[in-house]
Design a protein around this motif. Structure first.
Motif, PDB file in Angstrom:
ATOM      1  N   LYS A   1      32.407  35.199  29.898  1.00 19.43           N
ATOM      2  CA  LYS A   1      31.536  35.459  31.126  1.00 19.43           C
ATOM      3  C   LYS A   1      32.047  34.537  32.230  1.00 19.43           C
ATOM      4  O   LYS A   1      32.118  35.098  33.378  1.00 19.43           O
ATOM      5  CB  LYS A   1      30.222  34.518  30.728  1.00 19.43           C
ATOM      6  CG  LYS A   1      29.308  35.410  29.842  1.00 19.43           C
ATOM      7  CD  LYS A   1      28.022  34.591  29.497  1.00 19.43           C
ATOM      8  CE  LYS A   1      26.666  35.400  28.956  1.00 19.43           C
ATOM      9  NZ  LYS A   1      25.644  34.703  28.765  1.00 19.43           N
ATOM     10  N   LYS A   2      32.943  33.451  32.030  1.00 21.74           N
ATOM     11  CA  LYS A   2      33.512  32.607  32.770  1.00 21.74           C
ATOM     12  C   LYS A   2      34.606  33.649  33.429  1.00 21.74           C
ATOM     13  O   LYS A   2      34.798  33.712  34.689  1.00 21.74           O
ATOM     14  CB  LYS A   2      34.199  31.568  32.239  1.00 21.74           C
ATOM     15  CG  LYS A   2      33.333  30.269  31.842  1.00 21.74           C
ATOM     16  CD  LYS A   2      34.214  29.336  31.276  1.00 21.74           C
ATOM     17  CE  LYS A   2      35.085  28.635  32.056  1.00 21.74           C
ATOM     18  NZ  LYS A   2      35.885  27.364  31.611  1.00 21.74           N
ATOM     19  N   PHE A   3      35.316  34.336  32.687  1.00 23.12           N
ATOM     20  CA  PHE A   3      36.424  35.077  33.160  1.00 23.12           C
ATOM     21  C   PHE A   3      35.645  36.237  34.155  1.00 23.12           C
ATOM     22  O   PHE A   3      36.157  36.798  35.183  1.00 23.12           O
ATOM     23  CB  PHE A   3      36.924  36.199  32.155  1.00 23.12           C
ATOM     24  CG  PHE A   3      37.986  37.145  32.547  1.00 23.12           C
ATOM     25  CD1 PHE A   3      39.278  36.666  32.744  1.00 23.12           C
ATOM     26  CD2 PHE A   3      37.604  38.494  32.670  1.00 23.12           C
ATOM     27  CE1 PHE A   3      40.265  37.743  33.121  1.00 23.12           C
ATOM     28  CE2 PHE A   3      38.562  39.565  33.008  1.00 23.12           C
ATOM     29  CZ  PHE A   3      39.789  39.187  33.106  1.00 23.12           C
ATOM     30  N   GLU A   4      34.605  36.779  33.705  1.00 23.62           N
ATOM     31  CA  GLU A   4      33.934  37.932  34.550  1.00 23.62           C
ATOM     32  C   GLU A   4      33.433  37.225  35.826  1.00 23.62           C
ATOM     33  O   GLU A   4      33.579  38.056  36.990  1.00 23.62           O
ATOM     34  CB  GLU A   4      32.641  38.443  33.701  1.00 23.62           C
ATOM     35  CG  GLU A   4      33.074  39.386  32.499  1.00 23.62           C
ATOM     36  CD  GLU A   4      32.129  39.343  31.347  1.00 23.62           C
ATOM     37  OE1 GLU A   4      30.866  38.744  31.682  1.00 23.62           O
ATOM     38  OE2 GLU A   4      32.593  39.416  30.286  1.00 23.62           O
ATOM     39  N   SER A   5      32.904  36.176  35.994  1.00 24.52           N
ATOM     40  CA  SER A   5      32.388  35.675  37.271  1.00 24.52           C
ATOM     41  C   SER A   5      33.484  35.261  38.141  1.00 24.52           C
ATOM     42  O   SER A   5      33.183  35.284  39.436  1.00 24.52           O
ATOM     43  CB  SER A   5      31.319  34.420  36.885  1.00 24.52           C
ATOM     44  OG  SER A   5      32.394  33.350  36.358  1.00 24.52           O
ATOM     45  N   HIS A   6      34.740  35.083  37.521  1.00 27.17           N
ATOM     46  CA  HIS A   6      35.854  34.735  38.289  1.00 27.17           C
ATOM     47  C   HIS A   6      36.646  35.872  38.655  1.00 27.17           C
ATOM     48  O   HIS A   6      37.700  35.942  39.394  1.00 27.17           O
ATOM     49  CB  HIS A   6      36.858  33.727  37.562  1.00 27.17           C
ATOM     50  CG  HIS A   6      36.197  32.296  37.176  1.00 27.17           C
ATOM     51  ND1 HIS A   6      36.570  31.709  36.203  1.00 27.17           N
ATOM     52  CD2 HIS A   6      35.372  31.763  37.781  1.00 27.17           C
ATOM     53  CE1 HIS A   6      35.977  30.544  36.213  1.00 27.17           C
ATOM     54  NE2 HIS A   6      35.009  30.734  37.288  1.00 27.17           N
ATOM     55  N   HIS A   7      36.071  37.178  38.318  1.00 27.63           N
ATOM     56  CA  HIS A   7      36.730  38.412  38.736  1.00 27.63           C
ATOM     57  C   HIS A   7      35.893  39.269  39.228  1.00 27.63           C
ATOM     58  O   HIS A   7      36.067  40.633  39.168  1.00 27.63           O
ATOM     59  CB  HIS A   7      37.465  38.834  37.542  1.00 27.63           C
ATOM     60  CG  HIS A   7      38.605  38.225  37.118  1.00 27.63           C
ATOM     61  ND1 HIS A   7      38.565  36.972  36.140  1.00 27.63           N
ATOM     62  CD2 HIS A   7      39.880  38.508  37.164  1.00 27.63           C
ATOM     63  CE1 HIS A   7      39.830  36.879  36.186  1.00 27.63           C
ATOM     64  NE2 HIS A   7      40.638  37.394  36.535  1.00 27.63           N
ATOM     65  N   GLY A   8      34.922  38.755  39.795  1.00 26.75           N
ATOM     66  CA  GLY A   8      33.835  39.774  40.675  1.00 26.75           C
ATOM     67  C   GLY A   8      33.023  40.506  39.849  1.00 26.75           C
ATOM     68  O   GLY A   8      32.327  41.683  40.441  1.00 26.75           O
ATOM     69  N   LEU A   9      32.778  40.285  38.542  1.00 26.24           N
ATOM     70  CA  LEU A   9      32.095  41.005  37.580  1.00 26.24           C
ATOM     71  C   LEU A   9      30.655  40.228  37.254  1.00 26.24           C
ATOM     72  O   LEU A   9      30.797  38.888  37.429  1.00 26.24           O
ATOM     73  CB  LEU A   9      32.798  41.151  36.454  1.00 26.24           C
ATOM     74  CG  LEU A   9      34.142  41.859  36.451  1.00 26.24           C
ATOM     75  CD1 LEU A   9      34.805  41.938  35.132  1.00 26.24           C
ATOM     76  CD2 LEU A   9      33.815  43.439  37.120  1.00 26.24           C
ATOM     77  N   THR A  10      29.815  41.085  36.927  1.00 27.12           N
ATOM     78  CA  THR A  10      28.322  40.278  36.729  1.00 27.12           C
ATOM     79  C   THR A  10      28.548  39.742  35.079  1.00 27.12           C
ATOM     80  O   THR A  10      29.019  40.732  34.323  1.00 27.12           O
ATOM     81  CB  THR A  10      27.134  41.220  36.701  1.00 27.12           C
ATOM     82  OG1 THR A  10      27.139  41.752  37.906  1.00 27.12           O
ATOM     83  CG2 THR A  10      25.829  40.717  36.308  1.00 27.12           C
ATOM     84  N   PRO A  11      28.434  38.593  34.785  1.00 27.60           N
ATOM     85  CA  PRO A  11      28.438  38.050  33.416  1.00 27.60           C
ATOM     86  C   PRO A  11      27.374  38.818  32.521  1.00 27.60           C
ATOM     87  O   PRO A  11      26.292  38.859  32.718  1.00 27.60           O
ATOM     88  CB  PRO A  11      28.317  36.650  33.551  1.00 27.60           C
ATOM     89  CG  PRO A  11      28.934  36.293  35.031  1.00 27.60           C
ATOM     90  CD  PRO A  11      28.143  37.596  35.624  1.00 27.60           C
ATOM     91  N   LYS A  12      28.001  39.273  31.254  1.00 34.15           N
ATOM     92  CA  LYS A  12      27.093  39.939  30.104  1.00 34.15           C
ATOM     93  C   LYS A  12      27.373  39.281  28.901  1.00 34.15           C
ATOM     94  O   LYS A  12      28.121  38.505  28.851  1.00 34.15           O
ATOM     95  CB  LYS A  12      27.510  41.370  30.087  1.00 34.15           C
ATOM     96  CG  LYS A  12      27.529  42.244  31.445  1.00 34.15           C
ATOM     97  CD  LYS A  12      26.148  42.692  31.806  1.00 34.15           C
ATOM     98  CE  LYS A  12      26.122  43.087  33.207  1.00 34.15           C
ATOM     99  NZ  LYS A  12      26.949  44.468  33.303  1.00 34.15           N
ATOM    100  N   ASN A  13      26.227  39.378  28.001  1.00 32.70           N
ATOM    101  CA  ASN A  13      26.343  38.861  26.673  1.00 32.70           C
ATOM    102  C   ASN A  13      27.111  39.996  25.890  1.00 32.70           C
ATOM    103  O   ASN A  13      27.315  39.380  24.728  1.00 32.70           O
ATOM    104  CB  ASN A  13      24.753  38.740  26.162  1.00 32.70           C
ATOM    105  CG  ASN A  13      24.010  37.504  27.083  1.00 32.70           C
ATOM    106  OD1 ASN A  13      24.579  36.732  27.196  1.00 32.70           O
ATOM    107  ND2 ASN A  13      23.012  38.069  27.210  1.00 32.70           N
TER     108      ASN A  13
END
Length: 526
Positions: A265-277
């Motif tokens: 989720k951290k990676f996703e938020s730092h790459h313009g992606l919506t964090p998912k479960n």
């Protein structure tokens, strides 16, 4: 008699020492009288010599005016040579030049075959003293230009209209004969983001050097990973997240657990992606972007930082919009006071990269429909439906078309104006669902704000009479109301696909307008 032996020995020893000192003193006197005083080296380098130099080395001609002015100020004498040869300051310059790669730049001086022998003792310098001094001076201005970024004419051709950092060649010229430092490590000299991206560049190059960026392999029918799933891909994801710093410890387990999902989720938020479960194919695709591509992105954004005047970020209050990030920030006293998602222009109607001074907030605004939209959408709509204007809440106004205030107005309930020739402004929108998307490039060029009410409240804190209740009433009044800000606020609309945030996290964003590739090409083709 035996008692006298030590005394005689001491007398003899002092006699020898005394003789030696007299001999040394006499030798020094002879040496002094035989020395020839060498006059200070003076090499005349006038306009004629400089003109001849550029006829021989035309690829450096763009520096001719600065070089002429510099030598004229130095009484047309050499800058880099003395009786012992090349001065130490010149060696410092050459060392900085050779390490330009650490700044994300190529050390490709047009006459490397001429400049290298001047400093590398393994090869002989075939240039005359005049040519040697002029060649080093041109290397200096080449270095200054490189670390200052491409010229303003080029950045404008790249549609970058933010205020440019001015290159003061006079300051650089003075530093030559004052033997001042040419180091750029003083943080005040550059936009602060530059140094953060440079640190990231060194980190990613080290990762590349060690070959740690392995491709994460998934099956063709891969759908997702959730807590409890066990597969070899999980271990590969752990390694990648550990390398990027999103995972603090690598257990090397192939079982997907809550720690891995939180790190993803951290990676996703730092790459313009919506964090998912869950970890999805698009997340794996983002992780699999080659480290070499990440390095190119860092280099491109370091170059953009060279164009920014560091004084901009010293402002007491300002708004910044980063187009690829789809976010707006209100900065006050150096801290983030407010954040909002935004929608920016689509590829065909790109939001302009520029700055302005916000001076007005308009509540319950009219929308003056652009002529292009009237021709492409409204007139065809009217031809098909005689009630088209009324149904769209539109009306004719002095030969133009405008949309009446209200919740369905295309500008929403409030707009924020900073006069500019591009007719760009910030505004509300009735299309709220677009703010939930990862890619938010949908507008005709203006910037739609996801939290317009909150932004209005923040901006009007400078005027206590504008309470949140009064702002709400004005937004829903159905009557246009212009409010002048007591103090104008700078607005900067930029374009950065890599950015280190205030928490030290490196973020990458999609190159929505495909600008990185052309910039990288520009930086490497010279």
């Amino acid at each position: 008699m035996k008692i006298l032996y030590p005394l005689v020995a001491v007398v003899i020893l002092f006699s020898v020492i005394s003789c030696n000192k007299k001999a040394e003193k006499k030798e020094e006197e002879i040496k002094k009288t035989s020395e020839v005083v060498v006059p200070e080296l003076k090499i005349k380098i006038d306009s004629s010599a400089i003109a001849t130099f550029y006829q021989t080395y035309p690829k450096l001609e763009k520096f001719q005016n600065e070089v002429l002015a510099l030598y004229k100020k130095k009484n047309s004498t050499q800058l880099w040579l003395d009786n012992k040869g090349i001065v130490e300051f010149a060696n410092t310059l050459f060392d900085k030049y050779k390490r330009l790669d650490q700044e994300g730049l190529k050390a490709n001086f047009p006459y490397n075959d001429k400049i290298n022998p001047i400093f590398e003792h393994t090869s002989e310098n075939k240039l005359s003293q005049i040519e040697t001094d002029l060649m080093v001076t041109n290397l200096y201005f080449y270095y200054v230009q490189k670390v200052s970024g491409v010229d303003e004419k080029t950045t404008k051709s790249l549609e970058w209209l933010l205020p440019r950092k001015k290159v003061n060649y006079q300051v650089f010229s003075d530093s030559i004969y004052k033997k001042a430092t040419i180091n750029d490590d003083k943080k005040s000299k550059m936009f602060s983001q530059y140094y953060k991206l440079r640190d990231a560049l060194h980190q990613y190059r080290e990762i590349e050097k060690k070959g740690r960026w392995k491709t994460i392999e998934v099956r063709e029918d891969f759908k997702s990973l959730k807590i409890g799933d066990s597969v070899g891909t999980v271990g590969q994801i752990r390694e990648r997240l550990y390398i990027t710093g999103d995972l603090k410890e690598n257990s090397k387990s192939n079982i997907c657990d809550s720690t891995l999902i939180a790190s993803a989720k951290k990676f996703e938020s730092h790459h313009g992606l919506t964090p998912k479960n869950t970890i999805l194919p698009e997340h794996i695709a983002e992780m699999n972007i080659p480290v070499s591509d990440r390095i190119k992105t860092l280099i491109a954004n370091m170059e953009r930082c060279r164009w920014i005047d560091p004084e901009l970020e010293k402002g007491k209050e300002y708004i910044e919009v980063n187009i690829p990030e789809f976010r707006l920030y209100l900065i006050r006293d150096g801290k983030i006071a407010f954040v909002s998602p935004v929608v920016v222009g689509k590829m065909m109607t790109q939001t302009v990269i520029f700055s302005g001074m916000m001076n007005n907030i308009v509540f319950s605004p009219y929308w003056n429909v652009p002529t292009s939209i009237i021709n492409k959408e409204i007139k065809p709509g009217m031809a098909k439906n005689k009630n088209y204007l009324a149904q769209k809440n539109l009306e004719w106004n002095n030969g133009a078309v405008r949309q009446l205030p209200g919740k369905n107005n295309s500008l929403g309930l409030v707009k924020f104006l900073f006069p500019n020739s591009n007719n760009i402004y910030l505004h509300d929108t009735p299309a709220k669902s677009l703010f939930e998307r990862e890619n938010r490039a949908f507008s005709h060029g203006c910037v739609r704000v996801g939290k317009p009410r909150e932004l209005a409240i923040e901006l009007l804190k400078q005027d206590p009479s504008w309470t949140p209740e009064r702002i709400d009433k004005a937004m829903h009044a159905g009557k246009e109301n212009w409010v002048s800000l007591k103090k104008k606020i700078p607005v900067y609309i930029g374009y950065f696909t890599a950015w280190v945030d205030r928490d030290g996290n490196l973020n990458f964003y999609k190159d929505v307008y495909k600008r990185d590739e052309s910039l990288i090409k520009l930086l490497t083709e010279e």
